[in-house]
Design an enzyme around this catalytic site. Sequence first.
Site, PDB file in Angstrom:
ATOM      1  N   THR A  79      -3.565   7.560  -0.040  1.00 37.51           N
ATOM      2  CA  THR A  79      -4.363   6.708   0.199  1.00 37.51           C
ATOM      3  C   THR A  79      -5.356   5.950   0.870  1.00 37.51           C
ATOM      4  OG1 THR A  79      -2.823   5.934  -1.860  1.00 37.51           O
ATOM      5  CG2 THR A  79      -4.309   3.760  -0.888  1.00 37.51           C
TER       6      THR A  79
ATOM      7  N   PHE B 159       0.496  -0.574   0.146  1.00 38.22           N
ATOM      8  CA  PHE B 159       0.315   0.363   0.001  1.00 38.22           C
ATOM      9  C   PHE B 159       0.227   1.103   0.259  1.00 38.22           C
ATOM     10  CE2 PHE B 159      -2.747  -2.788   1.310  1.00 38.22           C
ATOM     11  CZ  PHE B 159      -3.861  -2.885   1.210  1.00 38.22           C
ATOM     12  N   ASP B 160       0.757   1.932  -0.706  1.00 39.76           N
ATOM     13  CA  ASP B 160       0.726   4.016  -0.830  1.00 39.76           C
ATOM     14  C   ASP B 160       0.106   4.057   0.540  1.00 39.76           C
ATOM     15  OD1 ASP B 160       1.761   5.754  -1.201  1.00 39.76           O
ATOM     16  OD2 ASP B 160      -0.198   6.316  -1.427  1.00 39.76           O
ATOM     17  N   VAL B 161       0.836   5.155   1.259  1.00 42.66           N
ATOM     18  CA  VAL B 161      -0.399   5.370   2.638  1.00 42.66           C
ATOM     19  C   VAL B 161      -0.473   6.216   2.300  1.00 42.66           C
ATOM     20  CG1 VAL B 161      -0.106   5.734   4.750  1.00 42.66           C
ATOM     21  CG2 VAL B 161       1.501   3.591   3.994  1.00 42.66           C
TER      22      VAL B 161
ATOM     23  N   LYS C 160       9.564   6.812  -3.863  1.00 42.43           N
ATOM     24  CA  LYS C 160       8.667   6.624  -5.601  1.00 42.43           C
ATOM     25  C   LYS C 160       8.769   7.727  -6.012  1.00 42.43           C
ATOM     26  CE  LYS C 160       6.085   5.515  -2.824  1.00 42.43           C
ATOM     27  NZ  LYS C 160       4.317   4.434  -2.066  1.00 42.43           N
TER      28      LYS C 160
END
Length: 224
Positions: A14, A9-11, A138
């Site tokens: 998201t 998961f991107d946090v 990222k």
Amino acid sequence: MAGFRALTFDVVGTLIDFETGILDGVRAQGVTTPDEQVLAGFAAAEDLQQQLTPELPFTQMLDPISRRMGLPEPAALRASITTWPAFPDAPGALARLHRGHRLVAFTNADRAATAAFARTLGDPFDDVVTVDDVRVNKPDPQFFAWGLARLDAAGIGREEVLHVAQSRYHDIGTAHRLGLATCWVERRRGRAGTGATPAPAAAVEPDLHVADLAELTGLLGVPA
């Protein structure tokens, strides 16, 4: 859609509602600029900062981003990050998803902010990968390669991983190019523009496309 053993998961954006966090932090400084203008200004400043300091955690980028936005208190936004709220659907959905999947955070935030986010979300993660670990943000593929190596060490191959993110700029494109299945969580569905997230250079079609995590649990066949 079944067969995934791990969900990465991107946090920020998201699971954590960073647009609300940003707007609350900006409003607390007395700024009255319209919301979408503030968010677009943040996205432009972040895009530039990502290019200048790709090794710097998102948390530490907030000070120069704030200065570029002309905010009167450049350190205030960074100081507020640990109070940014979760999206209402996130904690419950993560708890359900955790029953049958390994959950891993892939985040550009630093460890301290990520620990605060995890508490806000109900401590759902089996592992966490941050910029403090990888030393690059990222969308750099090195970030994903580092995280995938950790999953491989846990006996999980990339074909068993679904990467879940709202940012097509930071996440979906790179994950797709590396052969990961992807799920785009379109948190701004029904709203124009990309908000506080920089626009991707090119749109990539995700494997799954949902509005929130509740919809994702249904697609993965996770019981309520």
